[in-house]
Write an enzyme that holds these catalytic residues in place. Structure first.
Site, PDB file in Angstrom:
ATOM      1  N   LYS A 176       0.886  -1.188   0.000  1.00  0.00           N
ATOM      2  CA  LYS A 176       0.000   0.000   0.000  1.00  0.00           C
ATOM      3  C   LYS A 176       0.917   1.230   0.000  1.00  0.00           C
ATOM      4  CE  LYS A 176      -1.712   2.952   2.181  1.00  0.00           C
ATOM      5  NZ  LYS A 176      -1.483   4.388   1.864  1.00  0.00           N
ATOM      6  N   GLY A 228       7.023   5.189   8.054  1.00  0.00           N
ATOM      7  CA  GLY A 228       6.221   6.408   8.090  1.00  0.00           C
ATOM      8  C   GLY A 228       6.425   7.118   9.412  1.00  0.00           C
ATOM      9  N   SER A 229       5.439   7.895   9.786  1.00  0.00           N
ATOM     10  CA  SER A 229       5.594   8.740  10.974  1.00  0.00           C
ATOM     11  C   SER A 229       5.435   7.936  12.266  1.00  0.00           C
ATOM     12  CB  SER A 229       4.557   9.861  10.939  1.00  0.00           C
ATOM     13  OG  SER A 229       3.271   9.289  10.917  1.00  0.00           O
ATOM     14  N   GLU A 231       3.765   8.813  14.839  1.00  0.00           N
ATOM     15  CA  GLU A 231       2.373   8.863  15.292  1.00  0.00           C
ATOM     16  C   GLU A 231       1.555   7.717  14.670  1.00  0.00           C
ATOM     17  OE1 GLU A 231       0.647  12.527  14.076  1.00  0.00           O
ATOM     18  OE2 GLU A 231      -1.359  11.880  14.716  1.00  0.00           O
ATOM     19  N   GLY A 233       2.828   5.035  13.396  1.00  0.00           N
ATOM     20  CA  GLY A 233       3.445   3.806  13.906  1.00  0.00           C
ATOM     21  C   GLY A 233       2.786   3.363  15.212  1.00  0.00           C
ATOM     22  N   GLU A 250       9.627   1.446  10.782  1.00  0.00           N
ATOM     23  CA  GLU A 250      10.700   2.409  10.508  1.00  0.00           C
ATOM     24  C   GLU A 250      10.064   3.779  10.603  1.00  0.00           C
ATOM     25  OE1 GLU A 250      13.715   1.529  10.224  1.00  0.00           O
ATOM     26  OE2 GLU A 250      13.358  -0.611  10.027  1.00  0.00           O
ATOM     27  N   CYS A 284      14.280  10.500   6.406  1.00  0.00           N
ATOM     28  CA  CYS A 284      14.131  10.241   7.844  1.00  0.00           C
ATOM     29  C   CYS A 284      15.467  10.395   8.567  1.00  0.00           C
ATOM     30  CB  CYS A 284      13.569   8.853   8.057  1.00  0.00           C
ATOM     31  SG  CYS A 284      14.449   7.628   7.087  1.00  0.00           S
ATOM     32  N   GLU A 384      10.522  16.441  14.464  1.00  0.00           N
ATOM     33  CA  GLU A 384      10.891  16.136  13.081  1.00  0.00           C
ATOM     34  C   GLU A 384      10.152  17.090  12.141  1.00  0.00           C
ATOM     35  OE1 GLU A 384       9.348  12.498  11.219  1.00  0.00           O
ATOM     36  OE2 GLU A 384      11.365  12.161  10.460  1.00  0.00           O
TER      37      GLU A 384
HETATM   38  P1  NAD Z   1       2.674   8.766   7.346  1.00  0.00           P
HETATM   39  O1  NAD Z   1       2.887   8.022   8.598  1.00  0.00           O
HETATM   40  O2  NAD Z   1       1.712   9.887   7.332  1.00  0.00           O
HETATM   41  O3  NAD Z   1       2.182   7.783   6.170  1.00  0.00           O
HETATM   42  C1  NAD Z   1       2.926   6.647   5.808  1.00  0.00           C
HETATM   43  C2  NAD Z   1       2.007   5.618   5.184  1.00  0.00           C
HETATM   44  O4  NAD Z   1       1.075   5.174   6.162  1.00  0.00           O
HETATM   45  C3  NAD Z   1       1.170   6.109   4.007  1.00  0.00           C
HETATM   46  O5  NAD Z   1       1.101   5.068   3.067  1.00  0.00           O
HETATM   47  C4  NAD Z   1      -0.194   6.356   4.642  1.00  0.00           C
HETATM   48  O6  NAD Z   1      -1.276   6.255   3.746  1.00  0.00           O
HETATM   49  C5  NAD Z   1      -0.261   5.248   5.665  1.00  0.00           C
HETATM   50  N1  NAD Z   1      -1.141   5.494   6.803  1.00  0.00           N
HETATM   51  C6  NAD Z   1      -1.551   6.695   7.300  1.00  0.00           C
HETATM   52  N2  NAD Z   1      -2.321   6.498   8.396  1.00  0.00           N
HETATM   53  C7  NAD Z   1      -2.402   5.161   8.589  1.00  0.00           C
HETATM   54  C8  NAD Z   1      -3.035   4.340   9.562  1.00  0.00           C
HETATM   55  N3  NAD Z   1      -3.734   4.847  10.575  1.00  0.00           N
HETATM   56  N4  NAD Z   1      -2.856   3.000   9.480  1.00  0.00           N
HETATM   57  C9  NAD Z   1      -2.108   2.452   8.489  1.00  0.00           C
HETATM   58  N5  NAD Z   1      -1.511   3.183   7.526  1.00  0.00           N
HETATM   59  C10 NAD Z   1      -1.647   4.521   7.580  1.00  0.00           C
HETATM   60  O7  NAD Z   1       4.133   9.216   6.891  1.00  0.00           O
HETATM   61  P2  NAD Z   1       4.555  10.097   5.642  1.00  0.00           P
HETATM   62  O8  NAD Z   1       4.152  11.501   5.912  1.00  0.00           O
HETATM   63  O9  NAD Z   1       4.118   9.446   4.367  1.00  0.00           O
HETATM   64  O10 NAD Z   1       6.158   9.950   5.690  1.00  0.00           O
HETATM   65  C11 NAD Z   1       6.953  10.739   6.461  1.00  0.00           C
HETATM   66  C12 NAD Z   1       7.366  10.015   7.716  1.00  0.00           C
HETATM   67  O11 NAD Z   1       8.004   8.783   7.369  1.00  0.00           O
HETATM   68  C13 NAD Z   1       8.403  10.770   8.519  1.00  0.00           C
HETATM   69  O12 NAD Z   1       8.079  10.707   9.875  1.00  0.00           O
HETATM   70  C14 NAD Z   1       9.696  10.006   8.256  1.00  0.00           C
HETATM   71  O13 NAD Z   1      10.665  10.125   9.256  1.00  0.00           O
HETATM   72  C15 NAD Z   1       9.204   8.629   8.115  1.00  0.00           C
HETATM   73  N6  NAD Z   1      10.182   7.820   7.380  1.00  0.00           N
HETATM   74  C16 NAD Z   1      10.941   6.926   8.091  1.00  0.00           C
HETATM   75  C17 NAD Z   1      11.909   6.165   7.439  1.00  0.00           C
HETATM   76  C18 NAD Z   1      12.764   5.175   8.202  1.00  0.00           C
HETATM   77  O14 NAD Z   1      13.424   4.353   7.565  1.00  0.00           O
HETATM   78  N7  NAD Z   1      12.786   5.210   9.519  1.00  0.00           N
HETATM   79  C19 NAD Z   1      12.096   6.307   6.063  1.00  0.00           C
HETATM   80  C20 NAD Z   1      11.308   7.236   5.374  1.00  0.00           C
HETATM   81  C21 NAD Z   1      10.339   7.976   6.053  1.00  0.00           C
END
Ligand code: NAD
Length: 481
Positions: A176, A228-229, A231, A233, A250, A284, A384
């Site tokens: 996804k 992703g973020s 929050e 996570g 991650e 990130c 961040e």
């Molecule tokens: P995000 O958490 O908003 O979204 C990430 C993904 O999760 C998207 O596909 C989104 O549709 C999905 N999503 C959103 N809410 C969800 C839920 N409740 N349940 C399941 N899936 C859901 O993050 P973003 O804004 O796309 O990316 C930026 C973040 O990602 C930053 O915090 C960054 O640090 C982090 N990031 C981390 C790494 C790492 O390796 N640690 C790498 C890249 C990005």
């Protein structure tokens, strides 16, 4: 304009509801694609297809060397279409074409090749137990159906670094991608079909948080790998509790960079600027808080600000562009909000601090921004931002700086710049982060583990560690009497 469909069970499908959403080019706000807005029923269909494929003899009985050949073929096809896919990534995400070519597409190719090699090396062991009446051996078996949820900053690369080990280990997957950048995931789906993966082994469903939640909560999913973020996570930890699925997370970071008094300042300025603003700071592991030995502090801050002001902004496809736009308007407002908070909390704005004017005003371009005279309590130093905003602060001794670097909820990455080996080892040892870089710019390699401590996540991607994360250990006893 690209018109995408989801890949479910080997077939192309619109979303069940018929809903779609558009994706835009952040350099000018123009719509470049329309894709399905997948929901719970689409995810359910994809998970069912992935479960069926797990037991399908075509996949379940495929030999490791055949699996390796398929993964290698994905890499070859990606390489064949590299330029087209790099341009697509640049248009959807905004990253300079140089990054799309050399980091995103080339990195994805490397991940598929690296894990193609692993397929034939996923061994168990024969433990040295003390029972003369029995033989014991272990095997690493696939976890099952893996839900892969990716962010928008490196859409293709992050999808590849999850897909390659998951498939190498014999799992089936539902990917996804992020709603802001769905196009290269769908393009990659076409490559999986062309490479000859059996139907249902790889499924791709585009959609927003609702689709992500449905995947996390689905009892037919055995593992979720999320980038992703922090929050989101946390909500995934709660949402996955139903069937206690395995999780790799991650998450966010607030990487510190320590510039010790003996550092080569020229290299440190160039390297830290690159680590701070590559992909417009939407990395990130991007360095975003800089601790500089007090005698070099002013010189470093001034030189960093001067170099940041000279960065060439522009559309990703322009070869002179050093930094592209941020991913979209909503994110630009968020970045700008952080910059306003820095000014209000009393930090000194040395350069940037606004969206780009002139012809770039049509796109989501934000000027590289450098703050000095900040303190650790300010939001720009703690939270961040995920944009090109760099905050410089002085330090007086190594114990103090190690404590300040560690005073963060995150523990993803950090950097140390010094000519002294003992200082480098000392700080690398003291810093609580999944990755510490010495005298080098942020980067990854499929062979080296990647992931965070504390609120930056659980588990490690890449390397042997990903093989461990995408398998379960089975212990088999054979009675010998
Ligand atoms: P995000 O958490 O908003 O979204 C990430 C993904 O999760 C998207 O596909 C989104 O549709 C999905 N999503 C959103 N809410 C969800 C839920 N409740 N349940 C399941 N899936 C859901 O993050 P973003 O804004 O796309 O990316 C930026 C973040 O990602 C930053 O915090 C960054 O640090 C982090 N990031 C981390 C790494 C790492 O390796 N640690 C790498 C890249 C990005």
């Amino acid at each position: 304009m690209e018109a995408g469909q989801n890949l479910i069970g080997g077939g192309w499908r619109a979303s069940d509801s018929g809903a779609t959403f558009v994706t835009v080019d952040p350099t000018n706000g123009e719509t470049i694609g329309v894709v399905p807005d997948g929901g719970a029923t689409d995810i359910d269909a994809a998970v069912t297809a992935a479960r069926d494929a797990l037991g399908d003899p075509q996949w379940a009985r495929m030999s490791p060397s055949e699996r390796a050949r398929l993964l290698w073929r994905v890499a070859d096809l990606l390489e064949r279409d590299a330029e087209e896919i790099a341009v697509l990534e640049t248009r959807d995400q905004g990253q300079p074409l140089r990054i799309a070519r050399n980091v995103s597409v080339a990195g994805a190719v490397e991940h598929f090749r690296y894990y193609a090699g692993w397929c034939t090396k996923i061994d168990g062991r024969a433990p040295a137990h003390s029972r003369a009446d029995a033989l014991n051996y272990t095997r690493r078996v696939p976890v099952g159906v893996c839900g892969l949820i990716t962010p928008w900053n490196f859409p293709l690369l992050i999808a590849a670094w999850k897909l390659a080990p998951a498939l190498a280990c014999g799992n089936t997957v539902v990917l996804k991608p992020a709603e802001q950048t769905p196009l290269t995931a769908l393009r990659l789906a076409r490559i999986f079909i062309e490479a000859g993966f059996p139907p249902g082994v790889v499924n791709v469903v585009t959609g927003g948080p609702e689709a992500g939640r449905a995947l996390v909560e689905h009892d037919g999913v055995d593992k979720v790998s999320f980038t992703g973020s922090t929050e989101v996570g946390r909500s995934i930890v709660r949402g996955s509790a139903g069937n206690l699925k395995r999780l790799s997370l991650e998450l966010g970071g607030k990487a510190a960079s320590v510039i010790v008094g003996d550092a080569d300042l020229e290299r440190a300025v160039a390297g830290n600027l690159q680590s701070g603003i590559q992909n417009s700071g939407q990395v990130c592991a991007a360095s975003s808080r800089f601790y500089v030995a007090r005698p070099r502090y002013e010189e470093f801050a001034e030189r960093l600000a001067k170099a940041a002001a000279a960065v060439q902004l522009g559309p990703g496809q322009d070869p002179d562009t050093q930094m592209g736009p941020v991913v979209g308007e909503e994110h630009l407002s968020r970045v700008d909000g952080y910059v306003r908070s820095g000014v209000e909390q009393g930090a000194a704005l040395l350069t940037g601090g606004a969206r780009a004017a002139g012809p770039l005003a049509r796109g989501s371009f934000y000027l590289p921004t450098v703050f000095a005279d900040a303190d650790d309590g300010m939001r720009i130093a703690r939270e961040e931002i995920f944009g090109p905003v760099l905050t410089v602060m002085p330090f007086d001794d190594l114990d103090e700086v190690a404590a300040r670097v560690n005073d963060s909820e995150y523990g993803l990455a950090a950097s140390v710049w010094t000519r002294d080996l003992a200082t480098a080892h000392h700080l690398a040892d003291r810093i609580h982060a999944g990755c510490v870089r010495v005298n080098m710019v942020a980067g990854i390699d499929p062979a080296a583990p990647w992931g965070g401590m504390k609120a930056s996540g659980w588990g490690r991607e890449m390397g042997t560690e990903a093989i461990e994360d995408y398998t379960e250990v089975k212990s088999v006893w054979i009675g010998l009497e």
